[in-house]
Write a protein that holds these residues in place. Sequence first.
Motif, PDB file in Angstrom:
ATOM      1  N   TYR A  62      -1.221  -4.177  -0.512  1.00 40.50           N
ATOM      2  CA  TYR A  62      -1.198  -5.214   0.523  1.00 40.50           C
ATOM      3  C   TYR A  62      -2.018  -6.442   0.137  1.00 40.50           C
ATOM      4  O   TYR A  62      -1.750  -7.537   0.631  1.00 40.50           O
ATOM      5  N   ASN A  96       1.558  -1.484   8.622  1.00 39.87           N
ATOM      6  CA  ASN A  96       1.124  -1.382   7.233  1.00 39.87           C
ATOM      7  C   ASN A  96      -0.118  -0.505   7.105  1.00 39.87           C
ATOM      8  O   ASN A  96      -0.055   0.625   6.625  1.00 39.87           O
ATOM      9  N   SER A 117       6.876  -4.818  -0.531  1.00 39.02           N
ATOM     10  CA  SER A 117       6.282  -5.436   0.651  1.00 39.02           C
ATOM     11  C   SER A 117       7.033  -6.693   1.073  1.00 39.02           C
ATOM     12  O   SER A 117       7.601  -6.743   2.173  1.00 39.02           O
TER      13      SER A 117
END
Length: 322
Positions: free
Chosen positions: A38, A76, A252
């Motif tokens: 992330y 997430n 992502s």
Amino acid sequence: MLFGLLFALAAGLMWGLVFVAPVMLPGYAPALLTVGRYLAFGLIALPLALMLDRRVLRELHAADWWEAAKLSLVGNFLYYLCLSAAIQRAGAPLPTMIIGTLPVVIAICANHRNRVRDGHLPWGKLAPSLALIAAGLSFVNHDELAVLRSGAGDLRRYAEGAALAVLAVACWTWYPIRNADWLRAHADRSPRAWATAQGLVTGPMALIGLVLLGLVHLAAPGALIPTGYTFPLGDRPLAYLGLMAAIGLCSSWLGTLCWNEASQRLPTSLSGQLIVFETLAALAYAFMWNQRTPPPATLAGVALLIAGVMWALRIKPVKHTA
């Protein structure tokens, strides 16, 4: 419908990469893979925002940014934190089986909640599709089921792992439904820009998570990161950075973009079932990485999953008034 299906398929192909990352980097803790992924997502979103989506992002209001932050936090970080902790507590089989129920759970929740907006998929027609998907998941996870039936392991740790996995399912049931709510309410907005916006708010969260991991590693070595690990990049820094960059871009950003496109085109009850593409992609990548041929039970499960999806695509939503 066709473009929505293709976008959901592409999202599944992108998301499936995440499941082979721990196999490719076995010495890296799940928490490190999570913050690495992330953080890369956030860094990749920055130039994309400047080059492609600057005008559209300027049009987002404070409420939109707050929604993007909530989606990123729950869909997430909280999801992967719960999933990683569940695997650490109970091992992989039990959490894998519980997470495998996501396509069915999302379809059931969305079919009731969004019946006025999306139309109602008649339960009698939807039930065979859900049953095929559930049966396919049980065949795909045949080995995991065998481990669970053996009764090996600490019952308390299994219970804690199961609770965390259920929480992970709740997080990722909430995420696609709320994400679809925003996209359907803002049909004039770019799904790509919305994916970039989520990346922009995810980056700072990942940076905070990395700092917290470093502090925990200093205060309690071995608690979250293996003892002797060279923080933060480990003993294979180039492999770690390269894989995190690839997953940050493909899984992502690109995966979120494709899922957003699908969510704008399909009823949420249908798109929820299409998460099975993620399971199928993860299976294919894992078998290719290990250079193994899928056993008959897995192939039977794949056939059932595909049959369940094809059945669902034939169902026509029925208009429902409040």
